[in-house]
Design a protein around this motif. Structure first.
Motif, PDB file in Angstrom:
ATOM      1  N   ILE A 155       0.853  -1.192   0.000  1.00  0.00           N
ATOM      2  CA  ILE A 155       0.000   0.000   0.000  1.00  0.00           C
ATOM      3  C   ILE A 155       0.889   1.241   0.000  1.00  0.00           C
ATOM      4  CG2 ILE A 155      -1.795   1.273   1.270  1.00  0.00           C
ATOM      5  CD1 ILE A 155      -2.749  -1.439   0.266  1.00  0.00           C
ATOM      6  N   SER A 156       0.510   2.253  -0.797  1.00  0.00           N
ATOM      7  CA  SER A 156       1.242   3.517  -0.808  1.00  0.00           C
ATOM      8  C   SER A 156       0.271   4.659  -0.540  1.00  0.00           C
ATOM      9  CB  SER A 156       1.950   3.732  -2.153  1.00  0.00           C
ATOM     10  OG  SER A 156       1.001   3.916  -3.177  1.00  0.00           O
ATOM     11  N   ILE A 157       0.757   5.692   0.119  1.00  0.00           N
ATOM     12  CA  ILE A 157      -0.031   6.896   0.372  1.00  0.00           C
ATOM     13  C   ILE A 157       0.937   8.080   0.361  1.00  0.00           C
ATOM     14  CG2 ILE A 157       0.124   6.684   2.876  1.00  0.00           C
ATOM     15  CD1 ILE A 157      -2.751   7.896   2.954  1.00  0.00           C
ATOM     16  N   GLY A 158       0.491   9.212  -0.157  1.00  0.00           N
ATOM     17  CA  GLY A 158       1.390  10.345  -0.167  1.00  0.00           C
ATOM     18  C   GLY A 158       0.771  11.621  -0.689  1.00  0.00           C
ATOM     19  N   PRO A 159       1.370  12.747  -0.324  1.00  0.00           N
ATOM     20  CA  PRO A 159       0.934  14.048  -0.842  1.00  0.00           C
ATOM     21  C   PRO A 159       1.412  14.229  -2.279  1.00  0.00           C
ATOM     22  CG  PRO A 159       2.840  14.328   0.556  1.00  0.00           C
ATOM     23  CD  PRO A 159       2.478  12.877   0.625  1.00  0.00           C
ATOM     24  N   MET A 160       0.705  15.052  -3.044  1.00  0.00           N
ATOM     25  CA  MET A 160       1.087  15.325  -4.429  1.00  0.00           C
ATOM     26  C   MET A 160       0.787  16.770  -4.796  1.00  0.00           C
ATOM     27  SD  MET A 160      -1.919  13.732  -6.729  1.00  0.00           S
ATOM     28  CE  MET A 160      -2.633  15.172  -7.477  1.00  0.00           C
ATOM     29  N   ILE A 161       1.572  17.275  -5.731  1.00  0.00           N
ATOM     30  CA  ILE A 161       1.363  18.596  -6.321  1.00  0.00           C
ATOM     31  C   ILE A 161       1.397  18.401  -7.828  1.00  0.00           C
ATOM     32  CG2 ILE A 161       2.269  20.923  -6.601  1.00  0.00           C
ATOM     33  CD1 ILE A 161       3.603  20.575  -3.853  1.00  0.00           C
ATOM     34  N   MET A 162       0.375  18.893  -8.524  1.00  0.00           N
ATOM     35  CA  MET A 162       0.272  18.714  -9.976  1.00  0.00           C
ATOM     36  C   MET A 162       0.051  20.072 -10.641  1.00  0.00           C
ATOM     37  SD  MET A 162      -2.491  16.354 -12.047  1.00  0.00           S
ATOM     38  CE  MET A 162      -2.095  14.908 -11.112  1.00  0.00           C
ATOM     39  N   TYR A 163       0.717  20.274 -11.770  1.00  0.00           N
ATOM     40  CA  TYR A 163       0.573  21.513 -12.542  1.00  0.00           C
ATOM     41  C   TYR A 163       0.239  21.141 -13.976  1.00  0.00           C
ATOM     42  CZ  TYR A 163       1.614  26.142 -14.366  1.00  0.00           C
ATOM     43  OH  TYR A 163       1.522  27.360 -14.960  1.00  0.00           O
ATOM     44  N   ASP A 164      -0.917  21.591 -14.476  1.00  0.00           N
ATOM     45  CA  ASP A 164      -1.338  21.354 -15.860  1.00  0.00           C
ATOM     46  C   ASP A 164      -1.258  22.664 -16.622  1.00  0.00           C
ATOM     47  OD1 ASP A 164      -1.912  18.730 -15.226  1.00  0.00           O
ATOM     48  OD2 ASP A 164      -4.060  19.062 -14.982  1.00  0.00           O
ATOM     49  N   ALA A 165      -0.443  22.682 -17.677  1.00  0.00           N
ATOM     50  CA  ALA A 165      -0.262  23.890 -18.493  1.00  0.00           C
ATOM     51  C   ALA A 165      -0.960  23.690 -19.838  1.00  0.00           C
ATOM     52  CB  ALA A 165       1.216  24.169 -18.707  1.00  0.00           C
ATOM     53  N   PHE A 166      -1.926  24.552 -20.132  1.00  0.00           N
ATOM     54  CA  PHE A 166      -2.636  24.559 -21.410  1.00  0.00           C
ATOM     55  C   PHE A 166      -2.120  25.744 -22.215  1.00  0.00           C
ATOM     56  CE2 PHE A 166      -5.347  22.291 -18.523  1.00  0.00           C
ATOM     57  CZ  PHE A 166      -5.934  21.305 -19.299  1.00  0.00           C
ATOM     58  N   PRO A 167      -1.484  25.534 -23.380  1.00  0.00           N
ATOM     59  CA  PRO A 167      -0.880  26.636 -24.134  1.00  0.00           C
ATOM     60  C   PRO A 167      -1.844  27.764 -24.508  1.00  0.00           C
ATOM     61  CG  PRO A 167      -0.199  24.542 -25.034  1.00  0.00           C
ATOM     62  CD  PRO A 167      -1.241  24.252 -24.012  1.00  0.00           C
ATOM     63  N   SER A 168      -3.082  27.443 -24.857  1.00  0.00           N
ATOM     64  CA  SER A 168      -4.016  28.482 -25.295  1.00  0.00           C
ATOM     65  C   SER A 168      -5.047  28.834 -24.223  1.00  0.00           C
ATOM     66  CB  SER A 168      -4.734  28.021 -26.561  1.00  0.00           C
ATOM     67  OG  SER A 168      -5.466  26.844 -26.289  1.00  0.00           O
ATOM     68  N   GLU A 169      -4.898  28.300 -23.024  1.00  0.00           N
ATOM     69  CA  GLU A 169      -5.856  28.518 -21.948  1.00  0.00           C
ATOM     70  C   GLU A 169      -5.117  28.894 -20.669  1.00  0.00           C
ATOM     71  OE1 GLU A 169      -9.414  27.261 -21.820  1.00  0.00           O
ATOM     72  OE2 GLU A 169      -9.403  27.210 -23.994  1.00  0.00           O
ATOM     73  N   LYS A 170      -5.840  28.930 -19.584  1.00  0.00           N
ATOM     74  CA  LYS A 170      -5.227  29.195 -18.281  1.00  0.00           C
ATOM     75  C   LYS A 170      -4.634  27.893 -17.719  1.00  0.00           C
ATOM     76  CE  LYS A 170      -9.853  28.878 -16.544  1.00  0.00           C
ATOM     77  NZ  LYS A 170     -10.691  29.355 -17.592  1.00  0.00           N
ATOM     78  N   ASP A 171      -3.551  28.014 -16.977  1.00  0.00           N
ATOM     79  CA  ASP A 171      -2.918  26.871 -16.331  1.00  0.00           C
ATOM     80  C   ASP A 171      -3.635  26.594 -15.020  1.00  0.00           C
ATOM     81  OD1 ASP A 171      -1.156  27.084 -18.415  1.00  0.00           O
ATOM     82  OD2 ASP A 171       0.479  27.890 -17.220  1.00  0.00           O
ATOM     83  N   ILE A 172      -3.624  25.325 -14.602  1.00  0.00           N
ATOM     84  CA  ILE A 172      -4.251  24.972 -13.335  1.00  0.00           C
ATOM     85  C   ILE A 172      -3.254  24.230 -12.445  1.00  0.00           C
ATOM     86  CG2 ILE A 172      -6.612  25.000 -14.181  1.00  0.00           C
ATOM     87  CD1 ILE A 172      -6.536  22.012 -14.468  1.00  0.00           C
ATOM     88  N   PHE A 173      -3.431  24.376 -11.146  1.00  0.00           N
ATOM     89  CA  PHE A 173      -2.542  23.842 -10.130  1.00  0.00           C
ATOM     90  C   PHE A 173      -3.383  23.007  -9.162  1.00  0.00           C
ATOM     91  CE2 PHE A 173      -0.686  24.424  -5.890  1.00  0.00           C
ATOM     92  CZ  PHE A 173       0.607  23.964  -6.117  1.00  0.00           C
ATOM     93  N   THR A 174      -2.907  21.802  -8.826  1.00  0.00           N
ATOM     94  CA  THR A 174      -3.640  20.915  -7.927  1.00  0.00           C
ATOM     95  C   THR A 174      -2.743  20.463  -6.790  1.00  0.00           C
ATOM     96  OG1 THR A 174      -4.967  20.072  -9.772  1.00  0.00           O
ATOM     97  CG2 THR A 174      -4.961  18.758  -7.763  1.00  0.00           C
ATOM     98  N   ILE A 175      -3.276  20.449  -5.581  1.00  0.00           N
ATOM     99  CA  ILE A 175      -2.587  19.883  -4.433  1.00  0.00           C
ATOM    100  C   ILE A 175      -3.531  18.861  -3.811  1.00  0.00           C
ATOM    101  CG2 ILE A 175      -3.321  21.742  -2.891  1.00  0.00           C
ATOM    102  CD1 ILE A 175      -0.573  21.380  -1.481  1.00  0.00           C
ATOM    103  N   GLY A 176      -3.005  17.667  -3.501  1.00  0.00           N
ATOM    104  CA  GLY A 176      -3.883  16.627  -2.989  1.00  0.00           C
ATOM    105  C   GLY A 176      -3.133  15.444  -2.412  1.00  0.00           C
ATOM    106  N   MET A 177      -3.826  14.309  -2.339  1.00  0.00           N
ATOM    107  CA  MET A 177      -3.289  13.068  -1.784  1.00  0.00           C
ATOM    108  C   MET A 177      -3.571  11.923  -2.739  1.00  0.00           C
ATOM    109  SD  MET A 177      -1.931  13.592   1.227  1.00  0.00           S
ATOM    110  CE  MET A 177      -1.918  12.007   2.024  1.00  0.00           C
ATOM    111  N   SER A 178      -2.648  10.957  -2.751  1.00  0.00           N
ATOM    112  CA  SER A 178      -2.871   9.744  -3.533  1.00  0.00           C
ATOM    113  C   SER A 178      -2.758   8.541  -2.601  1.00  0.00           C
ATOM    114  CB  SER A 178      -1.848   9.630  -4.669  1.00  0.00           C
ATOM    115  OG  SER A 178      -0.561   9.389  -4.159  1.00  0.00           O
ATOM    116  N   ILE A 179      -3.482   7.487  -2.962  1.00  0.00           N
ATOM    117  CA  ILE A 179      -3.402   6.226  -2.246  1.00  0.00           C
ATOM    118  C   ILE A 179      -3.455   5.118  -3.296  1.00  0.00           C
ATOM    119  CG2 ILE A 179      -5.894   6.112  -1.801  1.00  0.00           C
ATOM    120  CD1 ILE A 179      -5.132   4.714   0.890  1.00  0.00           C
TER     121      ILE A 179
END
Length: 150
Positions: free
Chosen positions: A121-145
Motif C-alpha cells: 500500500i502507498s499513500i502520499g501528498p502530491m502537487i500537480m501543474y497542468d499547463a494549457f498553451p491556449s488557456e489558463k494553467d491549473i494547479f492541484t494539491i492533494g493526496m494519492s493512495i
C-alpha cells in the motif's frame, strides 16, 4: 477531435526501500485534490493512475482524471517512465478536453509526489501543474493512495 502530446513529469521517492517494490508489478492508485488557477477559479481533481514496473529502471502506465467545478476538464495520458537514481521521470502521450464541448486541448503536466509504503500500500501528498498553451494553467494539491500487485 485533436490529440495532444503531453509531457507528464513525475518525481517520486520511496520512504521505505524494499526489494519487493523493485520487482515486476502492477501499481494502481487514485488521487483527489483541490484545484485552482491564477484567475481565482477553483474546483477539484479526481483521478486514477496505473503503472506496470518493468524493472528497477523502467515502467509504463497511464492516467485518467477529471477536474470539476469551474473547470470541467477530462484528461487522459499513457506513457513511459524511467527511474534514474530511484526518481521516476515520465513522458506521456495524452489529451485533455472540456466536458461541455467535443474538442480536445493540448496540455503539459508536471507532478511531484512523495510515496510512503507499508507493504504493498502507498499513500502520499502530491502537487500537480497542468499547463494549457491556449488557456489558463491549473494547479492541484492533494493526496494519492494506491496498491501494488505482483
Amino acid at each position: 477531435m485533436h490529440f495532444a502530446l503531453a509531457f507528464f513529469f513525475s518525481f517520486k521517492s520511496y520512504a521505505q526501500e524494499e526489494p519487493a517494490h523493485h520487482e515486476n508489478h502492477y501499481h494502481f492508485s487514485g488521487f483527489a485534490g483541490f484545484t485552482a488557477d491564477y484567475k481565482g477559479q477553483n474546483g477539484y481533481k479526481l483521478g486514477l493512475e496505473y503503472e506496470y514496473r518493468l524493472n528497477d529502471y523502467f515502467g509504463i502506465g497511464g492516467t485518467f482524471d477529471f477536474t470539476g467545478a469551474d473547470f470541467q476538464i477530462f484528461g487522459l495520458s499513457a506513457g513511459f517512465s524511467t527511474y534514474p537514481f530511484k526518481v521516476p521521470l515520465v513522458l506521456a502521450l495524452g489529451a485533455g478536453g472540456k466536458h461541455s464541448n467535443n474538442h480536445w486541448k493540448y496540455f503539459t503536466r508536471g507532478l511531484a509526489t512523495y510515496d510512503f509504503h507499508l507493504e504493498d500500500i502507498s499513500i502520499g501528498p502530491m502537487i500537480m501543474y497542468d499547463a494549457f498553451p491556449s488557456e489558463k494553467d491549473i494547479f492541484t494539491i492533494g493526496m494519492s493512495i494506491g496498491f501494488s500487485l505482483k
